[in-house]
Design an enzyme around this catalytic site. Structure first.
Site, PDB file in Angstrom:
ATOM      1  N   GLN A 257       7.309   2.545  -6.399  1.00 54.32           N
ATOM      2  CA  GLN A 257       8.508   3.445  -5.511  1.00 54.32           C
ATOM      3  C   GLN A 257       9.769   3.301  -6.393  1.00 54.32           C
ATOM      4  OE1 GLN A 257       7.558   5.190  -2.813  1.00 54.32           O
ATOM      5  NE2 GLN A 257       5.386   3.944  -2.816  1.00 54.32           N
TER       6      GLN A 257
ATOM      7  N   TYR B  67       0.917  -1.139  -0.011  1.00 52.33           N
ATOM      8  CA  TYR B  67       0.377  -0.057  -0.190  1.00 52.33           C
ATOM      9  C   TYR B  67       0.781   1.344  -0.091  1.00 52.33           C
ATOM     10  CZ  TYR B  67      -0.339  -0.386   5.113  1.00 52.33           C
ATOM     11  OH  TYR B  67      -0.312  -0.209   6.641  1.00 52.33           O
ATOM     12  N   GLU B  68       0.093   2.405  -0.211  1.00 50.13           N
ATOM     13  CA  GLU B  68       0.881   3.868  -0.425  1.00 50.13           C
ATOM     14  C   GLU B  68       1.887   3.586  -1.651  1.00 50.13           C
ATOM     15  OE1 GLU B  68      -0.212   6.901   0.315  1.00 50.13           O
ATOM     16  OE2 GLU B  68      -0.519   6.047   2.181  1.00 50.13           O
ATOM     17  N   GLY B  69       1.374   3.063  -2.676  1.00 51.15           N
ATOM     18  CA  GLY B  69       2.165   2.809  -3.732  1.00 51.15           C
ATOM     19  C   GLY B  69       2.947   1.595  -3.799  1.00 51.15           C
TER      20      GLY B  69
END
Lengths: 338, 338
Positions: free
Chosen positions: B187, B180-182
Site C-alpha cells: 500500500q 491481505y488485499e495487498g
C-alpha cells in the site's frame, strides 16, 4: 492466544484459610525483594521473542522471491523475481528489528551485570541504578519486543498468518510479556512515581552521567560523533527535559507525570538503547582501528548504530511532545463520556 | 492465529490448465478495477476491530476495581478499590482508542462518499482523490487498528490473555488486515510510487487544498484555532515537506521514497484523521452555538479533537524526521550482513 506449553488455570481462594507471611501491611515490600530479577527475566522474554522472530524473518527475506528490485529493474523485464530483501521497505523493517534486538541484548547484559555487581560486590550504586532501569527494561523491551515480532510476521506476508511457518507463535507468545510480572502501565508508574524520585533523584542523575560519560569518551572520533553521539545527546536532553517538567509540575499538576508515564518509559528506553549503540559503535571503531576481529561484523555494527541514531532515536522528541502536552487533555472527559 | 470462522486452504495450481482473462500482460490493470472498494472494505475491518475492542475495553475499565485513584486517594485509606478508569495511564490508553476509532470511522465514511460521487455522479475529481486516499485508508487503518486492539487488550491486564473475555480474538483477527488485499508495505509503495505522481500530483494537491480549506473556514473560531486547527496545519506542512523531498531526490536517490514509503503512509494517515477531527470539532462548535443536539456528546467530541491534536498529531514530525534521514542508512548493509 499463546504460551500453550504453560499450564495456566484459575485459582479460587473463596473460603480458603490464609497465613500471614512476614509483617502485616508489609506484603508489597516483601514481594519487591524478588522483583528486580523476575522483571529482568520478563524483559528478556520480550527481547528473546523479537530475536527468534528476526532470525526467521531475515531467513525468509533472503529466500522468498517476490516482485522485482525497484532500484535495479524498473524495466520489469525477465521472468524471475528477486528475493524480498532487495526491497527498501523490507530492508527498513529488518533494520528496525536488527537495531532493536542487538541493542536490547546489550541492555539486558548491562542490567544483569549491574545486578551481579550489586549482589557479589555489594555495590550500592549499581543496585540503585539497576532499580531505576528495571521498569524501563521490562516495559520497553516487552512493548517493543512484541512490536518487532509483529514486524517480523509482516515480512512473511500471507505466510505470516498461517501456522506452518511458525512465525505467528512468536507474536502470540510475546504478547503476554507486556502484561505479566506487572503490566507495563504499572512499570511506567513505578518508574515515574517511585524510581525517578529515589534518593532525591541520584540514580537518575547517575544514569544521565553514564550517557554523558560515554559521549565525552568518544566525541573526538569524527566518524561517530555526528552520526551516533550527537543524536544520543539530543535524545538524552529530551529525557532530562521530561524529568524536569514532571518535577516542576509535581505540586500543581500531579496528573501530568501519571498521564505521561508510559511516554517517559519509552523515551528512557530509547535513550538506554542509544547508549548501548554508542558503546557498541565505539568498540567497533576501536577494533577496526586496531585490526582486530571480523571486519564485516564490525562494520555492520557501525551501520546499525547509525540507522538506530537516524531513524529510531528521533522518537524521543515525540514522547517529549506528548509529555509536554500535559495531563489535561487526557483527563478532560468524565468517565461516562467513554 | 485468527479468523477461524473463515475457511482457509492452500490451493495448488501445479499441472492445472490456465485460461486468459482479458488481454495478455494487462492482468494487474484488470485486477485494479475492483481494488478501491476491496481495500476500503479491509480498511474498515481495521477500524471495526478497533471499535469493538474499544467498546469492550471501556466497559471493563468502568467495571473492574483495581488500585486506588492516585490523584484523590494518595493516603491509601479505605478497604475498597477504584475502577480502572480513574487511572491517568488507563485514561490515556482509552483516549488513544477513542480518538482513533471516531476519526477512522469518519475517514471511512468520507472515502465511501467519494466513491459514491465518483460512481453515481461521474465525478472524476472525487475518483482521483479517493484513488490517492485508498492505500492510506487501507494501510493506516489496519496498522493503527491492530495497535488499538492491542491497547484495548492491555486494559484487561491478565484477563486480556485468557479467552474468556473475548478480547484476544479482536487482536488475532485484526492482524490479518495488515496483510491481505495487498500487504501494507505494498500500500505504501502504491501511494508513493503510483498515487502521489498521479496526474502530475493533482489529486495530492487537491487533498492538501481540502485541509487548507477546512482550516480557513474555521480559523476565526478562537476556541479551536490553537487547540485543533494549528496542530493540523503543522502536520500538513510536514506532509507537504515529505512529498517535496521525495520529488527533489527522485532522480539522485530513488531509494529515499521507497525506504520512506511506510512513514509517508502513516504521516498522511495522521493528517487524514486530523482533517476529520477538525471537521467534527467545527460541527460540534456550530451545534453547541445553535443549541442543537446532545451537549455532553458534542463536548466529548471537542475534548477528543483536542486530545488528538495534542497527543497524536505530533507523530507527523517523527515520520518526517525518518523520511529526511533518507534511504542510505536503510540500504547500508549488504544482504549477507543480516
Amino acid at each position: 492466544m499463546g504460551i500453550h506449553g504453560n499450564a495456566t488455570c484459575v485459582m479460587n481462594y473463596d473460603g480458603a484459610t490464609g497465613w500471614l507471611l512476614g509483617e502485616e501491611h508489609k506484603g508489597m515490600r516483601a514481594m519487591f525483594t524478588m522483583m528486580n530479577e523476575a522483571r529482568l527475566g520478563v524483559g528478556l522474554q520480550g527481547y528473546a521473542q523479537a530475536e527468534i522472530a528476526y532470525q526467521n524473518a531475515r531467513a525468509w527475506a533472503k529466500e522468498r522471491l517476490q516482485g522485482r528490485d525497484p532500484l535495479r529493474r524498473a524495466d520489469n523485464a525477465g521472468p524471475t523475481a528477486d528475493p524480498l530483501i532487495v526491497h527498501p521497505d523490507i530492508r527498513r523493517n529488518l533494520m528496525d528489528q536488527k537495531a532493536f534486538v542487538e541493542g536490547a541484548r546489550a541492555f539486558a547484559y548491562w542490567a544483569a551485570m549491574l545486578i551481579d555487581r550489586s549482589r557479589r560486590q555489594g555495590d550500592a550504586e549499581a543496585e540503585a541504578l539497576v532499580s531505576l532501569l528495571i521498569p524501563v527494561l521490562k516495559g520497553f523491551l516487552t512493548d517493543r519486543g512484541f512490536e518487532m515480532t509483529v514486524a517480523a510476521q509482516q515480512i512473511f506476508g500471507g505466510h505470516g498468518y498461517i501456522e506452518e511457518t511458525g512465525i505467528s507463535q512468536f507474536v502470540r507468545d510475546a504478547r503476554i510479556a507486556m502484561i505479566y510480572e506487572g503490566a507495563n502501565g504499572i512499570q511506567a508508574l513505578d518508574l515515574v512515581a517511585r524510581k525517578l524520585p529515589l534518593q532525591g533523584g541520584k540514580p537518575f542523575m547517575a544514569f544521565l552521567e553514564e550517557v554523558k560519560g560515554t559521549i565525552r569518551a568518544h566525541e573526538d572520533d569524527a566518524d561517530i560523533r555526528a552520526s551516533v553521539l550527537e543524536p544520543l545527546k539530543a535524545a538524552s536532553k529530551d529525557l532530562q527535559a521530561a524529568a524536569m517538567l514532571f518535577m516542576e509540575r509535581a505540586a500543581k499538576a500531579p496528573q501530568d507525570a501519571l498521564a505521561g508515564a508510559t511516554d517517559f518509559m519509552h523515551l528512557m528506553g530509547h535513550v538506554c538503547l542509544g547508549l548501548m549503540w554508542a558503546r557498541m559503535a565505539a568498540a567497533a571503531r576501536r577494533a577496526l582501528a586496531e585490526g582486530r576481529g571480523d571486519r564485516a561484523f564490525l562494520e555492520a555494527k557501525l551501520a546499525t548504530a547509525r540507522y538506530h541514531a537516524a531513524r529510531v532515536l528521533p522518537a524521543t522528541a515525540l514522547h517529549l511532545a506528548r509529555i509536554r502536552a500535559g495531563g489535561e487533555t487526557v483527563m478532560a472527559l468524565p468517565p461516562e463520556a467513554f
